[in-house]
Design a protein around this motif. Sequence first.
Motif, PDB file in Angstrom:
ATOM      1  N   ALA A 153      10.214   7.144   2.076  1.00 29.08           N
ATOM      2  CA  ALA A 153      11.091   7.714   3.116  1.00 29.08           C
ATOM      3  C   ALA A 153      10.259   7.903   4.391  1.00 29.08           C
ATOM      4  CB  ALA A 153      11.660   9.040   2.645  1.00 29.08           C
ATOM      5  N   VAL A 154      10.926   7.922   5.532  1.00 34.45           N
ATOM      6  CA  VAL A 154      10.228   7.990   6.820  1.00 34.45           C
ATOM      7  C   VAL A 154      10.311   9.427   7.318  1.00 34.45           C
ATOM      8  CG1 VAL A 154      10.175   7.037   9.157  1.00 34.45           C
ATOM      9  CG2 VAL A 154      11.054   5.659   7.255  1.00 34.45           C
ATOM     10  N   HIS A 155       9.188  10.116   7.425  1.00 33.82           N
ATOM     11  CA  HIS A 155       9.323  11.504   7.879  1.00 33.82           C
ATOM     12  C   HIS A 155       9.336  11.613   9.390  1.00 33.82           C
ATOM     13  CE1 HIS A 155       4.940  11.966   8.513  1.00 33.82           C
ATOM     14  NE2 HIS A 155       4.721  11.563   7.272  1.00 33.82           N
ATOM     15  N   SER A 156      10.076  12.614   9.832  1.00 31.64           N
ATOM     16  CA  SER A 156      10.121  12.938  11.249  1.00 31.64           C
ATOM     17  C   SER A 156       9.856  14.436  11.331  1.00 31.64           C
ATOM     18  CB  SER A 156      11.505  12.588  11.807  1.00 31.64           C
ATOM     19  OG  SER A 156      11.634  13.108  13.107  1.00 31.64           O
ATOM     20  N   VAL A 157       8.600  14.788  11.588  1.00 33.44           N
ATOM     21  CA  VAL A 157       8.249  16.207  11.634  1.00 33.44           C
ATOM     22  C   VAL A 157       8.589  16.734  13.027  1.00 33.44           C
ATOM     23  CG1 VAL A 157       6.427  17.926  11.291  1.00 33.44           C
ATOM     24  CG2 VAL A 157       6.344  15.780  10.017  1.00 33.44           C
ATOM     25  N   THR A 202       5.994   4.399  -4.585  1.00 29.49           N
ATOM     26  CA  THR A 202       6.677   3.148  -4.253  1.00 29.49           C
ATOM     27  C   THR A 202       5.717   2.268  -3.454  1.00 29.49           C
ATOM     28  OG1 THR A 202       8.745   4.339  -4.109  1.00 29.49           O
ATOM     29  CG2 THR A 202       8.688   2.178  -3.059  1.00 29.49           C
ATOM     30  N   PRO A 203       5.407   1.055  -3.938  1.00 29.95           N
ATOM     31  CA  PRO A 203       4.543   0.197  -3.121  1.00 29.95           C
ATOM     32  C   PRO A 203       5.263  -0.176  -1.828  1.00 29.95           C
ATOM     33  CG  PRO A 203       4.806  -0.662  -5.366  1.00 29.95           C
ATOM     34  CD  PRO A 203       5.826   0.406  -5.178  1.00 29.95           C
ATOM     35  N   MET A 204       4.622   0.066  -0.714  1.00 34.34           N
ATOM     36  CA  MET A 204       5.264  -0.205   0.581  1.00 34.34           C
ATOM     37  C   MET A 204       4.605  -1.409   1.236  1.00 34.34           C
ATOM     38  SD  MET A 204       7.435   2.196   0.563  1.00 34.34           S
ATOM     39  CE  MET A 204       8.138   2.071   2.204  1.00 34.34           C
ATOM     40  N   ASN A 205       5.413  -2.163   1.968  1.00 36.08           N
ATOM     41  CA  ASN A 205       4.834  -3.237   2.765  1.00 36.08           C
ATOM     42  C   ASN A 205       3.970  -2.597   3.858  1.00 36.08           C
ATOM     43  OD1 ASN A 205       4.784  -5.200   5.137  1.00 36.08           O
ATOM     44  ND2 ASN A 205       5.604  -6.454   3.476  1.00 36.08           N
ATOM     45  N   SER A 206       2.880  -3.254   4.208  1.00 33.84           N
ATOM     46  CA  SER A 206       1.995  -2.718   5.264  1.00 33.84           C
ATOM     47  C   SER A 206       2.766  -2.295   6.497  1.00 33.84           C
ATOM     48  CB  SER A 206       1.007  -3.795   5.716  1.00 33.84           C
ATOM     49  OG  SER A 206       0.182  -4.175   4.672  1.00 33.84           O
ATOM     50  N   GLU A 207       3.781  -3.082   6.858  1.00 33.22           N
ATOM     51  CA  GLU A 207       4.499  -2.825   8.110  1.00 33.22           C
ATOM     52  C   GLU A 207       5.748  -1.965   7.917  1.00 33.22           C
ATOM     53  OE1 GLU A 207       3.910  -3.268  11.397  1.00 33.22           O
ATOM     54  OE2 GLU A 207       1.877  -3.804  10.803  1.00 33.22           O
ATOM     55  N   VAL A 248       0.869  -1.172   0.000  1.00 33.10           N
ATOM     56  CA  VAL A 248       0.000   0.000   0.000  1.00 33.10           C
ATOM     57  C   VAL A 248       0.910   1.227   0.000  1.00 33.10           C
ATOM     58  CG1 VAL A 248      -0.100   0.075   2.543  1.00 33.10           C
ATOM     59  CG2 VAL A 248      -2.031   0.941   1.235  1.00 33.10           C
ATOM     60  N   ASN A 249       0.428   2.331  -0.530  1.00 34.21           N
ATOM     61  CA  ASN A 249       1.210   3.560  -0.415  1.00 34.21           C
ATOM     62  C   ASN A 249       0.301   4.648   0.165  1.00 34.21           C
ATOM     63  OD1 ASN A 249       2.116   6.323  -1.494  1.00 34.21           O
ATOM     64  ND2 ASN A 249       3.939   5.042  -1.728  1.00 34.21           N
ATOM     65  N   ALA A 250       0.744   5.271   1.233  1.00 31.18           N
ATOM     66  CA  ALA A 250      -0.107   6.243   1.934  1.00 31.18           C
ATOM     67  C   ALA A 250      -0.368   7.463   1.053  1.00 31.18           C
ATOM     68  CB  ALA A 250       0.550   6.656   3.249  1.00 31.18           C
ATOM     69  N   ALA A 290       5.537  18.005   1.933  1.00 33.19           N
ATOM     70  CA  ALA A 290       6.795  17.381   2.373  1.00 33.19           C
ATOM     71  C   ALA A 290       6.521  16.005   2.985  1.00 33.19           C
ATOM     72  CB  ALA A 290       7.509  18.286   3.380  1.00 33.19           C
ATOM     73  N   MET A 291       5.495  15.928   3.828  1.00 33.47           N
ATOM     74  CA  MET A 291       5.153  14.639   4.439  1.00 33.47           C
ATOM     75  C   MET A 291       4.751  13.632   3.366  1.00 33.47           C
ATOM     76  SD  MET A 291       2.963  16.267   7.595  1.00 33.47           S
ATOM     77  CE  MET A 291       2.417  14.788   8.423  1.00 33.47           C
ATOM     78  N   LEU A 292       3.894  14.087   2.456  1.00 33.60           N
ATOM     79  CA  LEU A 292       3.377  13.166   1.439  1.00 33.60           C
ATOM     80  C   LEU A 292       4.451  12.763   0.426  1.00 33.60           C
ATOM     81  CD1 LEU A 292      -0.102  14.853   0.894  1.00 33.60           C
ATOM     82  CD2 LEU A 292       0.333  12.653   2.017  1.00 33.60           C
ATOM     83  N   ALA A 293       5.397  13.669   0.162  1.00 35.51           N
ATOM     84  CA  ALA A 293       6.484  13.331  -0.775  1.00 35.51           C
ATOM     85  C   ALA A 293       7.339  12.215  -0.179  1.00 35.51           C
ATOM     86  CB  ALA A 293       7.326  14.569  -1.072  1.00 35.51           C
ATOM     87  N   CYS A 294       7.569  12.281   1.133  1.00 30.37           N
ATOM     88  CA  CYS A 294       8.319  11.199   1.799  1.00 30.37           C
ATOM     89  C   CYS A 294       7.541   9.895   1.660  1.00 30.37           C
ATOM     90  CB  CYS A 294       8.518  11.521   3.281  1.00 30.37           C
ATOM     91  SG  CYS A 294       9.658  12.865   3.580  1.00 30.37           S
ATOM     92  N   ALA A 295       6.252   9.959   2.010  1.00 32.49           N
ATOM     93  CA  ALA A 295       5.425   8.746   1.962  1.00 32.49           C
ATOM     94  C   ALA A 295       5.411   8.166   0.549  1.00 32.49           C
ATOM     95  CB  ALA A 295       4.003   9.073   2.418  1.00 32.49           C
TER      96      ALA A 295
END
Length: 699
Positions: free
Chosen positions: A169-173, A262-267, A87-89, A160-165
Amino acid sequence: MSIGSANETTADPVPMFHPHAPRPGDPVPHIPSMAHYRAMYEESVTKPDVFFGKLAQDLLSWHKPFNQVSHGNFHEGNISWFVDGQVNACYNCVDRHALVNPNKVAIIWEADEMDHHRSITYGEVLAEVSRLANVLLKYGVRRGHAVAIYMPMVPEAVYAMLACARIGAVHSVVFAGFSADALRDRMLDAKCRLLITADQGKRGGKTIQLKNIADEALAECPAVHTVIVFQRTNDKSVPFHPPRDIWWHEETSNQRPYCPCTPMNSEDPLFMLYTSGSTGKPKGVLHTTAGYLLGATATTKYIFDLHEGDVHACMADVGWITGHSYIVYGPLSNGATTVVFESIPTYPNAGRYWDLVDKHKVTSFYTAPTAIRALRRLGDDFVKPYDLSSLRILGSVGEPINPDAWMWYHAIVGRSRCAIVDTYWQTETGSIIITPLPGCTPTKPGSATLPFFGVDVAVLDPQTGEELKGNGVTGVLAVRNSFPSIARTIYDNHARYMDTYLLPYKGFYFSGDGVSRDEDGYYWVRGRVDGTFHSLFESTQDYIVRLLTSRSAPLDVINVAGHRLSTAEIESALIKHPACAEAAVVGVPDDLTGQAIVCFCTLKSSDLDNKTLSAALTAQVRAHIGPFATPKRIIITPDLPKTRSGKIMRRILRKVAGREVVQEDLQDDAILKIKLGDLSTLADPAVVALLINSVADRL
Ligand code: PRX
């Protein structure tokens, strides 16, 4: 609304408000009756895999279906949901809406300046997010890398958050009110290599020097090789250091307005967000992709009862979990219009929120009790001139809402026809876990009412850990069985995750809050048991402190204006000041902010007078943590109350700071003992009088 009555365990009967039938033209609520709620809740806790399997298919778009709904448990701390799904957020929050309805408004930006606002469509969000995602890729950010975001409340913070997702990439706001030290610590802990920030921020007419602060933090973060700088104010005096620093507008304009997801694993991790914990070191609470997204999507849909055309306005900052879930992921995943608000409720005057609701025809509005209390104090005349007829739902979050504030929100803002949803949750739960549902739950002012789907709340005896079954009980709030949006770990410190949440009460998630379940089964959250909120929990605190000191420092978490702060973090800021020998920080009740910070400091030696020193120590806390952690009072005292083994007795400090004991009480040992409890373990009993006199001196 009709009013009935119900009993709360600890107080007189309180009124109960029953939901209205929808007005003509208003949508039928998603959950229209308590029978619907009960049936869905029952299934969600007895057959969670069936319930959430269905919900995940209904509410999210998957790149690849999951093989199994859930796995793992709180005993082992190995929770996972939607196993092996992909899934991709960002796809869920942007593409799936933009592809169908590119002209629908995704974001309304209300700038700090009153007359400045802008609407951005889903199509535009897709293009802007894609351009930025391509910039991130160009500068070497890959799936799994941590990116720090230190931004004002502009749509670009959401991009910025959504571009990481989008690229995994893992965002840290990091909240833009945090200081350089706090930003540095968070970037170092998360091992960030890229920072996204802005030249300056605007808030309540003031300019915040974000890039200057970021530069100070970056001086000690050599691993950060690239800093993307968004121009919010375009002030030419802002420092810019190429090649490390690059301009957002220049870089994005060179990129194609599409970037594949990028398709991401659920976890796979979606983001981490630092929160105050028991020690001075903040913890990076880590949320994973599918479970978090489902929690944010489902709660936003059902609790804010989103329907086509709705405008959702959450007044939090994207730097906190409320902003993550209810400005960004929840509303956008549902395809709604979300408001990004840059200002404060009192700028240029206390009608700002209501002007925003009127102007943008907001249907659901979400803020914190502190703001409600402050606006109530300033008077109804700031609310009355506005047309608030678009509103259907009013939400509250972050701290217990006192019934007076609830009633004002209901009567004056809601004009007695809106549903009030007092929503209880935490950074760690990712989404709301106890709340009314607007179409069906009868509400009682001050109670968050009933659990959300899938959340099996338990009240535990703090001492024995035994579950307190039935109604009319008070204890600590815990959750049995995992649910999709619960945090999976603390970044790089799973042992701390286990120690803090899963080991105190085996098999349960421990929230750190006290709670009562009244005779109707309604929950009344009492505040942190690891802080000072409720005297009822004096013994609980002692117990929890005892329980946890073997592994970590004593818990002491306070809630100031809905912001969670660790007293240890404030203490370590204070003792960095050359004049401060020791510091002990406590929370005291405060009418406006719920709790306020009081600092007791002993001195090494200083030529400065107490007033100058207090100002310097206050500045010290603001500089090391941020202005939102400003102490209400600094008390310079000759000594602190300690046990013979050297442990500070905070119980005494809380009572002295809260003026529960005063100078007259010093005349009578019996009264002192009643008010302060057993003092026999104090190394030097004379310290009590010193403290009381120091507080009196300051008044
Ligand atoms: O003590 C509870 C309080 O806020 C804490 C969570 O803080 P944080 O992780 O910063 O998240 C704040 C926004 C979700 C909780 O442990 N809290 C939050 N909402 C409520 C609340 N206390 C009472 N009633 C609420 N509705």
